[in-house]
Design an enzyme around this catalytic site. Structure first.
Site: not given
Ligand code: PGA
Length: 215
Positions: A9, A11, A89, A91, A141, A147, A179
């Protein structure tokens, strides 16, 4: 056994076409593992250059066409060769007001167009009845892991995945995100109910991503 699914991903990072093209060049030269499915989800503006490298989108709208300024439909994603689409997601739930209801509408529209939704949930509670019995992928998640550099322990991931498994059954892949790094990927993947990974930050560097997917 369910074929493990590893999803990058990107983003809104890695948005420059030239950077994406460099990444793809390296990816194409690598020996990708045949026993795992690898999918890249770049920003919409880079989807066109993926060709036969499996790719998906990070979001979509549930209507097919019409006066929805700024939105992208499942039909458009299909035209760009997408096979997957990330839906709900955290976010998007946090910054763009997505809810379990909008997630359910998007899942229905994605499936109607032959896209496999990768539905993100932050907890078992978000695995709503609208998601049950559908051919989707679920990505667990936890927000505290996204993150932050603080991934879930393999034991925690397995515990939550097993609880999700009890709701959705044996045929659904449940992948973990938050992460994931080259160091923790193998121990997470070793868990019985972890059928793959959704990788954000660590997928931006192609060499790191290749090491995570086992190429
Ligand atoms: P990250 O993000 O691996 O940077 O923690 C994962 C995600 O939000 O899909």
């Amino acid at each position: 056994m369910l074929k493990p699914l590893l999803v990058a991903n990107w983003k809104m990072s890695q948005g420059r076409i030239a950077d994406g093209a460099e990444y793809l060049k390296t990816l194409k030269q690598a020996q990708l593992p045949a026993d795992r499915e690898i999918v890249i989800c770049p920003p919409f503006t880079s989807l066109h250059m993926f060709g036969d490298i499996p790719h998906g989108a990070q979001n979509m709208y549930w209507e097919e066409s019409g006066a929805y300024t700024g939105e992208v439909s499942a039909m458009m994603l299909k035209e760009l060769g997408c096979t997957y689409v990330i839906i709900g997601h955290s976010e998007r739930r946090q910054h763009f007001g997505e809810t379990d209801e909008t997630v359910a509408k998007k899942v229905t529209a994605a499936l109607a167009h032959g896209l496999t939704p990768i539905v993100c949930v932050r907890s078992v509670e978000e695995v709503t009845p609208a998601l049950m019995g559908k051919p989707i992928v679920i990505a667990y998640e936890p927000v505290w892991a996204i993150g932050t550099g603080k991934a879930a322990t393999p034991e925690h991931a397995q515990e939550v995945h097993a609880a999700i498994r009890a709701l959705v059954g044996d045929q659904i892949r449940i992948i973990y995100g938050g992460s994931v790094t080259a160091d923790n990927a193998a121990s997470l993947m070793a868990q019985l109910d972890v059928n793959g990974l959704l990788i954000g930050g660590a997928s931006l560097d192609v060499i790191t991503f290749l090491s995570i997917i086992g190429a």
